[in-house]
Design a protein around this motif. Sequence first.
Motif, PDB file in Angstrom:
ATOM      1  N   GLY A 165      55.588  38.213  50.275  1.00  0.00           N
ATOM      2  CA  GLY A 165      55.328  38.387  48.871  1.00  0.00           C
ATOM      3  C   GLY A 165      54.621  37.136  48.341  1.00  0.00           C
ATOM      4  O   GLY A 165      54.778  36.045  48.909  1.00  0.00           O
ATOM      5  N   PRO A 166      53.817  37.347  47.309  1.00  0.00           N
ATOM      6  CA  PRO A 166      53.630  38.630  46.645  1.00  0.00           C
ATOM      7  C   PRO A 166      52.638  39.535  47.359  1.00  0.00           C
ATOM      8  O   PRO A 166      51.824  39.073  48.158  1.00  0.00           O
ATOM      9  CB  PRO A 166      53.054  38.212  45.286  1.00  0.00           C
ATOM     10  N   ALA A 167      52.748  40.848  47.034  1.00  0.00           N
ATOM     11  CA  ALA A 167      51.650  41.785  47.241  1.00  0.00           C
ATOM     12  C   ALA A 167      50.968  41.902  45.886  1.00  0.00           C
ATOM     13  O   ALA A 167      51.595  42.346  44.925  1.00  0.00           O
ATOM     14  CB  ALA A 167      52.167  43.132  47.726  1.00  0.00           C
ATOM     15  N   MET A 168      49.724  41.486  45.821  1.00  0.00           N
ATOM     16  CA  MET A 168      49.042  41.336  44.534  1.00  0.00           C
ATOM     17  C   MET A 168      47.990  42.412  44.336  1.00  0.00           C
ATOM     18  O   MET A 168      47.124  42.610  45.202  1.00  0.00           O
ATOM     19  CB  MET A 168      48.380  39.962  44.456  1.00  0.00           C
ATOM     20  N   ALA A 169      48.071  43.097  43.206  1.00  0.00           N
ATOM     21  CA  ALA A 169      47.011  44.014  42.794  1.00  0.00           C
ATOM     22  C   ALA A 169      45.992  43.192  42.001  1.00  0.00           C
ATOM     23  O   ALA A 169      46.306  42.674  40.935  1.00  0.00           O
ATOM     24  CB  ALA A 169      47.577  45.143  41.938  1.00  0.00           C
ATOM     25  N   ALA A 170      44.792  43.028  42.526  1.00  0.00           N
ATOM     26  CA  ALA A 170      43.782  42.234  41.839  1.00  0.00           C
ATOM     27  C   ALA A 170      43.453  42.871  40.493  1.00  0.00           C
ATOM     28  O   ALA A 170      43.526  44.099  40.336  1.00  0.00           O
ATOM     29  CB  ALA A 170      42.528  42.142  42.701  1.00  0.00           C
ATOM     30  N   PRO A 171      43.102  42.071  39.494  1.00  0.00           N
ATOM     31  CA  PRO A 171      42.690  42.643  38.213  1.00  0.00           C
ATOM     32  C   PRO A 171      41.593  43.688  38.410  1.00  0.00           C
ATOM     33  O   PRO A 171      40.626  43.466  39.149  1.00  0.00           O
ATOM     34  CB  PRO A 171      42.182  41.423  37.439  1.00  0.00           C
ATOM     35  N   GLY A 172      41.767  44.843  37.787  1.00  0.00           N
ATOM     36  CA  GLY A 172      40.806  45.938  37.895  1.00  0.00           C
ATOM     37  C   GLY A 172      41.140  46.965  38.948  1.00  0.00           C
ATOM     38  O   GLY A 172      40.539  48.045  38.965  1.00  0.00           O
ATOM     39  N   TYR A 173      42.120  46.650  39.849  1.00  0.00           N
ATOM     40  CA  TYR A 173      42.393  47.531  40.987  1.00  0.00           C
ATOM     41  C   TYR A 173      43.891  47.761  41.173  1.00  0.00           C
ATOM     42  O   TYR A 173      44.670  46.807  41.278  1.00  0.00           O
ATOM     43  CB  TYR A 173      41.810  46.929  42.272  1.00  0.00           C
ATOM     44  N   ASP A 174      44.293  49.025  41.210  1.00  0.00           N
ATOM     45  CA  ASP A 174      45.676  49.382  41.485  1.00  0.00           C
ATOM     46  C   ASP A 174      45.944  49.300  42.988  1.00  0.00           C
ATOM     47  O   ASP A 174      45.054  49.549  43.814  1.00  0.00           O
ATOM     48  CB  ASP A 174      45.976  50.808  41.008  1.00  0.00           C
ATOM     49  N   LEU A 175      47.193  48.977  43.343  1.00  0.00           N
ATOM     50  CA  LEU A 175      47.576  48.762  44.739  1.00  0.00           C
ATOM     51  C   LEU A 175      48.745  49.671  45.109  1.00  0.00           C
ATOM     52  O   LEU A 175      49.712  49.792  44.348  1.00  0.00           O
ATOM     53  CB  LEU A 175      47.985  47.305  44.943  1.00  0.00           C
ATOM     54  N   TYR A 176      48.636  50.297  46.280  1.00  0.00           N
ATOM     55  CA  TYR A 176      49.706  51.126  46.865  1.00  0.00           C
ATOM     56  C   TYR A 176      50.041  50.587  48.240  1.00  0.00           C
ATOM     57  O   TYR A 176      49.146  50.136  48.972  1.00  0.00           O
ATOM     58  CB  TYR A 176      49.225  52.570  47.004  1.00  0.00           C
ATOM     59  N   TYR A 177      51.334  50.598  48.586  1.00  0.00           N
ATOM     60  CA  TYR A 177      51.678  50.369  49.990  1.00  0.00           C
ATOM     61  C   TYR A 177      52.868  51.223  50.391  1.00  0.00           C
ATOM     62  O   TYR A 177      53.788  51.472  49.616  1.00  0.00           O
ATOM     63  CB  TYR A 177      51.915  48.896  50.326  1.00  0.00           C
ATOM     64  N   SER A 205      56.541  42.953  45.546  1.00  0.00           N
ATOM     65  CA  SER A 205      57.184  42.208  46.639  1.00  0.00           C
ATOM     66  C   SER A 205      57.411  40.766  46.181  1.00  0.00           C
ATOM     67  O   SER A 205      57.135  39.804  46.911  1.00  0.00           O
ATOM     68  CB  SER A 205      56.332  42.230  47.912  1.00  0.00           C
ATOM     69  N   TYR A 206      57.925  40.625  44.967  1.00  0.00           N
ATOM     70  CA  TYR A 206      58.056  39.305  44.358  1.00  0.00           C
ATOM     71  C   TYR A 206      59.330  39.250  43.551  1.00  0.00           C
ATOM     72  O   TYR A 206      59.674  40.228  42.907  1.00  0.00           O
ATOM     73  CB  TYR A 206      56.833  39.027  43.455  1.00  0.00           C
ATOM     74  N   ILE A 215      40.428  45.945  45.901  1.00  0.00           N
ATOM     75  CA  ILE A 215      41.103  45.041  46.821  1.00  0.00           C
ATOM     76  C   ILE A 215      42.485  44.674  46.307  1.00  0.00           C
ATOM     77  O   ILE A 215      42.799  44.806  45.126  1.00  0.00           O
ATOM     78  CB  ILE A 215      40.299  43.732  47.045  1.00  0.00           C
ATOM     79  N   GLY A 216      43.315  44.205  47.221  1.00  0.00           N
ATOM     80  CA  GLY A 216      44.596  43.590  46.911  1.00  0.00           C
ATOM     81  C   GLY A 216      44.814  42.440  47.882  1.00  0.00           C
ATOM     82  O   GLY A 216      43.969  42.160  48.742  1.00  0.00           O
ATOM     83  N   TYR A 217      45.971  41.788  47.767  1.00  0.00           N
ATOM     84  CA  TYR A 217      46.269  40.647  48.618  1.00  0.00           C
ATOM     85  C   TYR A 217      47.731  40.679  49.055  1.00  0.00           C
ATOM     86  O   TYR A 217      48.602  41.130  48.300  1.00  0.00           O
ATOM     87  CB  TYR A 217      45.982  39.326  47.884  1.00  0.00           C
ATOM     88  N   GLN A 218      47.979  40.199  50.270  1.00  0.00           N
ATOM     89  CA  GLN A 218      49.332  40.153  50.823  1.00  0.00           C
ATOM     90  C   GLN A 218      49.600  38.773  51.409  1.00  0.00           C
ATOM     91  O   GLN A 218      48.758  38.212  52.127  1.00  0.00           O
ATOM     92  CB  GLN A 218      49.506  41.213  51.913  1.00  0.00           C
TER      93      GLN A 218
END
Length: 297
Positions: free
Chosen positions: A244-256, A172-173, A211-214
Amino acid sequence: MTNWVYPLGTAADGTWDVSIGTSDSPLAVDGWAHTGLKVATLPAGAAVELPAADEERIVVPLNGSFTVTVDGTDYPLQGRRSVFAGPTDVLYSGTGRAVGISSADGGRVAVATAPAQASYPTRLVSAAETPVELRGAGNCSRQVHNFGTPAALEADRFIVCEVLTPAGNWSSYPPHKHDEEKDGETSLEEIYYFETQVGAGPGAPADADAIGYQRVYASDERPIDVSAEVRTGDVVLVPYGWHGPAMAAPGYDLYYLNVMAGPGPVREWLISDDPHHGWVRQTWEGQNIDPRLPFGA
């Protein structure tokens, strides 16, 4: 102030883990009118029912396999072991039709909705025919399953797709918006439903907190400011503004899972980039797609 972030459990209704914006949702969100989402986790042999309503629906298995019944006809959806295992069969029900969803072995299922008037036929979109797009480059690489976009599905109002972002990447970036009806832009509400997982690689503890971030922020005088940490089952609503962004934190995959619809005359996803950050797209030229993609290869 209206709440735009719903952690898992805060938008539940009976057997539904999430029930927001649908014809039968008890949760009222001020100003929310064009999109809805329901998510259920079904034990083996369980079922849920949605009564006929003036809304179109698309059933998306998140994990597990399901049978969807529309107008007395059963549609088996092969499903998948997780959202990170590649595309899945989905079913578009059209409008004014009761929908039953059952699972012999259990699983989690989402139903994206939008108020609609025009009638289109029920359609099963198989995993094999789902358009898979690898978008961006470098650490902005992500994977998009376009099963409910205008090019892939005949529908009245909504645009539905899912996005998978490898650990450490941004999607989302650049930040963008779709909150006006004007040349080059359409006005669309948007729902983000998130899932996360520990990414590939050794060393992660069994109880790692994926985790992730939005991020969502104002594009005009209307106030909105969301900086949310998200996990599996969380929902963020985007009524307007840059997102945006929707961020996948290091170590973790992100789905939306994205559900979009709006009041405009055309069903089309047209966006404007935040002019402070749109230049980032140019940096992708000459960069490779992240080699961890596609998921489910």
